[in-house]
Each structure stands twice: as structure tokens, then as C-alpha cells.
Design an enzyme around this catalytic site. Structure first.
Site, PDB file in Angstrom:
ATOM      1  CB  CYS A 189       3.231  -0.828  -5.818  1.00  0.00           C
ATOM      2  SG  CYS A 189       2.802   0.684  -4.914  1.00  0.00           S
TER       3      CYS A 189
ATOM      4  CB  CYS B 141       4.377  -0.185   2.026  1.00  0.00           C
ATOM      5  SG  CYS B 141       3.559   1.338   1.491  1.00  0.00           S
TER       6      CYS B 141
ATOM      7  CB  CYS C 175       3.088  -3.936   0.663  1.00  0.00           C
ATOM      8  SG  CYS C 175       2.154  -4.243  -0.843  1.00  0.00           S
TER       9      CYS C 175
ATOM     10  CB  CYS D 117      -9.857  -7.249  -4.056  1.00  0.00           C
ATOM     11  SG  CYS D 117      -8.295  -6.478  -3.645  1.00  0.00           S
TER      12      CYS D 117
ATOM     13  CD  GLU E 124      -1.722 -10.465  -6.381  1.00  0.00           C
ATOM     14  OE1 GLU E 124      -0.898 -11.343  -6.622  1.00  0.00           O
ATOM     15  OE2 GLU E 124      -2.059 -10.114  -5.255  1.00  0.00           O
TER      16      GLU E 124
ATOM     17  CB  CYS F 206      -1.184  -7.935   0.027  1.00  0.00           C
ATOM     18  SG  CYS F 206      -2.560  -7.618   1.105  1.00  0.00           S
TER      19      CYS F 206
END
Ligand code: SAH
Length: 372
Positions: free
Chosen positions: A129, A133, A136, A122, A109, A350
Site C-alpha cells: 500500500c 498511514c 498500519c 478478509c 495476506e 493488518c
């Protein structure tokens, strides 16, 4: 919008893509090199470069300033790897969130964020990932592959074309999916292309602080701005929400940042997610101020964007608390800004858009336990 050219109708996109070199992500110089054996005239590379980056050409057929035979030869050997727009979600505040589908089916995205005459894209550096975290959504869904330089540059070109925007005045932040410093080679190649037409001062790379990556960036000749995802003022709490803190502890990160070369007039940005009753007390602001002492820096406070997959304690403090935290930092001499929430009505935060395209897996037990 689709990026496939039509000369290989019987192969699937990834196979078709595999045989042809993506021209996006190649610097002006590299582009001239790969085109030399195919082009009939030396100035063709410049024409093609302009078609790709200034006109946002989607395929060779659009390059009508080239002879027909050359367009055909180009289409046989090369492709223009613009990501396909899988969905586009405009929010009431002007923000537009894009979900892109890449040649191998991976989804990523990117967001277009207009803000009082400024324009920020962005973008993502990885399709997923691995850092996990706990706050997230991308981390929740887990690791994906590195994006190629072409796929990184392609996001910028695709949004620009879709929105009909000129290149001038664009800001770019690597705050989409992934950890840019774990894909530094491709990020560097993409930056080399992007900064041919956008000043490096308008580009920001955001990182959790991968130390070898920071060391490498410190040696670059043209550096983008650097933003550090800090999120907690001490080792213990940072380790609790960011597993990467075990590999690269806060103390070492801060030492590396004190050594990091900053151009005149530039500042480091520290991102600090505010999570209710976790890191939002005035003592935390004091600690944060102490941690950063002596650095040329600004602080970006980000009230956490809650999401069902993050666990019920991952919620922002109320406005009064956010204001108090910011004020406390100000009293300690720090400039802090609160990141206004943008694109709320389309869940633009996010990793949240891609999650819509996936089947919910329910809660990870770990997520709830690790929030307090
Ligand atoms: N991996 C890089 C870049 C991607 S994340 C990094 O961590 O910096 C970009 C920013 O969004 C980071 O500061 C990240 O911590 C923040 N972020 C992630 N999840 C969030 C959430 N739920 N609410 C608010 N900000 C979030």
C-alpha cells in the site's frame, strides 16, 4: 497447495502464467466468451464455471466431467490462478491467517474469521500500500502492485477450498492489504464475480476515502457496503496519521459521504482506531459524534494492534478508556461496537503476517515522530 499445472515444467511460474489467460475473475458472461473458441459444446462454459466456483477446482485435470482432449486444450490456453498458500496460521480462537504467494512472487495476506455461525473472509486488494498511514504495518512496508480480479477472487476460493467450506453464508471484507479504491477497476470486476454467488449486502469495501473512487461507486448499480477508515475526528490529527488526508481532506470526504446513495436499511460503517492519548478522550468522542451527525452510520471502534514497526506510542487505550469512549458515543445517540481482537496469537492484524517473511528494516524515524 500449488496451482501450477504440469505441462510446462521448464518455465518458471510467472512466465508460464503470462502466456495463459487466468479464468478466475471472469464473470459468467466473459467466461463464456473466452471459452467459446475452445469449447466443443455451448454448455461447457457452464460446466467450467461450476467446477471453478462451486467445486473449487484447482486445475483442469480435476474437471473429469469434461472430455480429456478438451481438458488438455484448456490447460494449454488457460490457467486457474489460485494463489499458492505460502503459510497458514491458525489461531486459538478459530481465526486462520493465510499468506499467499502470487504467480510473480508477490505475497499478500487474507484471514478467515469464524464468528458465532457467521464466517468472514478478509481479503487484500493490492500487494502492499502506498498510503503510508502511520498506524498500519502494510503502509510501513510500502507500495506494491494492484491485484488482478482473478487474484482477488482467488483468495476467496483458496481459503474456501482449504477450509472445506460451502459458499453459502460467507461474508467478505476488503480490509486486508491495500486500498481497494486505488484499484477500483479490478475490485469491481472481482465484485461482479463474487456477487454472482454472494449478496452484495454481505460484502464490505473499506477505504480511506479516495474521492474519485467514491464518486464512481456511487454510480454502480449493485453496491457493496462501504466502510470508511476515519480514525481521527479532525483534519489536523487525521492528517498526522493518514497522509492521504492532504489529498482528500476530511471535510470533502464527509461532504462526499453525505451525497453517497445508501440503499434502504443500509448504513455506512466508520472505522475508528483507538490510539492511547491520541484520539481516545471523551472530547474526541463528542467531536466524532458531531462529525457524523445526520448520517446513517454505525461506528466500529478498533483498539490499535500494536507492532514493533509502528513506534512505541501506537498502543491501545486500556479497557476502561475504550468502554468510556464507546459509552460517550452511545450517550450521543451512536451505536458503536468494539472490534474484538481476533487471532492475536498469530499476529493476525493488518500486514503483520507478511512482515514475518521479511527481514526487519528497523524503525523508520518518521513513524515514531508522527505518533504522539
Ligand atoms: N485501505 C483500506 C483497507 C485496508 S485496512 C482502509 O484503510 O480502509 C483495513 C482496516 O484496518 C482499516 O480500517 C485500517 O485503518 C485498519 N488498520 C490498519 N492498521 C491497523 C492496526 N495497526 N490496528 C488496527 N487496525 C488497523
Amino acid at each position: 497447495m500449488t496451482t501450477t499445472t504440469t505441462e510446462t515444467p521448464f518455465t518458471t511460474e510467472p512466465q508460464a502464467a503470462a502466456g495463459r489467460i487466468d479464468l478466475l475473475g471472469l464473470s459468467r458472461e466473459r467466461l463464456a466468451e473466452v471459452l467459446a473458441p475452445v469449447a466443443d459444446r455451448p454448455f461447457r462454459a457452464r460446466q467450467i464455471y461450476q467446477a471453478l466456483y462451486e467445486r473449487g477446482a484447482r486445475d483442469f485435470a480435476e474437471m473429469t466431467d469434461l472430455p480429456q482432449a478438451l481438458r488438455q486444450r484448456l490447460a494449454e490456453r488457460f490457467r486457474i490462478g489460485l494463489p499458492e498458500i505460502a503459510s497458514r496460521q491458525p489461531a486459538a480462537d478459530g481465526t486462520c491467517k493465510y499468506l499467499f504467494r502470487l504467480a510473480d512472487g508477490a505475497t499478500i495476506e487474507a484471514v478467515d474469521i469464524p464468528d458465532r455461525g457467521r464466517r468472514t473472509f478478509c481479503i487484500s486488494s493490492q500487494a502492499g500500500c502506498a498510503l503510508a498511514c502511520t498506524f498500519c504495518v502494510t503502509g510501513y512496508w510500502g507500495a506494491g502492485r494492484d491485484l488482478t480480479a482473478g487474484e482477488i477472487v482467488g483468495q476467496v476460493l483458496a481459503i474456501r477450498a482449504d477450509r472445506g467450506l460451502p459458499m453459502a453464508g460467507l461474508n467478505i471484507v476488503f480490509m486486508g492489504m491495500g486500498e481497494p479504491l486505488l484499484n477500483l477497476e479490478n475490485v469491481k470486476a472481482a465484485l461482479d464475480v463474487l456477487t454472482e454467488w454472494i449478496s452484495p449486502q454481505r460484502v464490505t469495501v473499506s477505504t480511506v476515502g479516495i474521492l474519485p473512487g467514491l464518486e464512481e461507486m456511487a454510480r454502480w448499480e449493485r453496491r457493496p457496503n462501504l466502510a470508511i477508515s476515519l480514525h481521527a475526528p479532525d483534519e489536523e490529527r487525521r492528517g498526522e496519521i493518514m497522509p492521504v488526508n492532504r489529498t482528500y481532506p476530511l471535510a470533502e470526504l464527509m461532504a462526499a459521504l453525505r451525497r453517497y446513495p445508501l440503499e434502504k436499511g443500509r448504513k455506512l460503517t466508520f472505522e475508528y482506531i483507538l490510539i492511547r492519548d491520541f484520539n481516545d478522550r471523551s472530547e474526541d468522542a463528542d467531536r466524532l459524534a458531531r462529525l457524523l451527525s445526520g448520517l446513517r452510520a454505525k461506528i466500529n471502534l478498533i483498539p490499535i494492534n500494536p507492532d514493533p514497526v509502528l513506534g512505541r506510542r501506537m498502543v491501545p487505550p486500556d479497557d476502561a478508556r475504550i468502554e468510556a469512549f464507546k459509552e460517550r458515543l452511545r450517550q450521543r445517540g451512536w451505536i458503536a461496537t468494539v472490534r474484538r481482537r481476533r487471532g492475536d496469537d498469530v499476529s493476525a492484524a493488518c500486514g503483520q503476517l507478511r512482515a514475518f517473511g521479511r527481514e526487519a528494516r528497523g524503525f523508520r524515524g518518521k513513524t515514531d515522530a508522527s505518533s504522539r
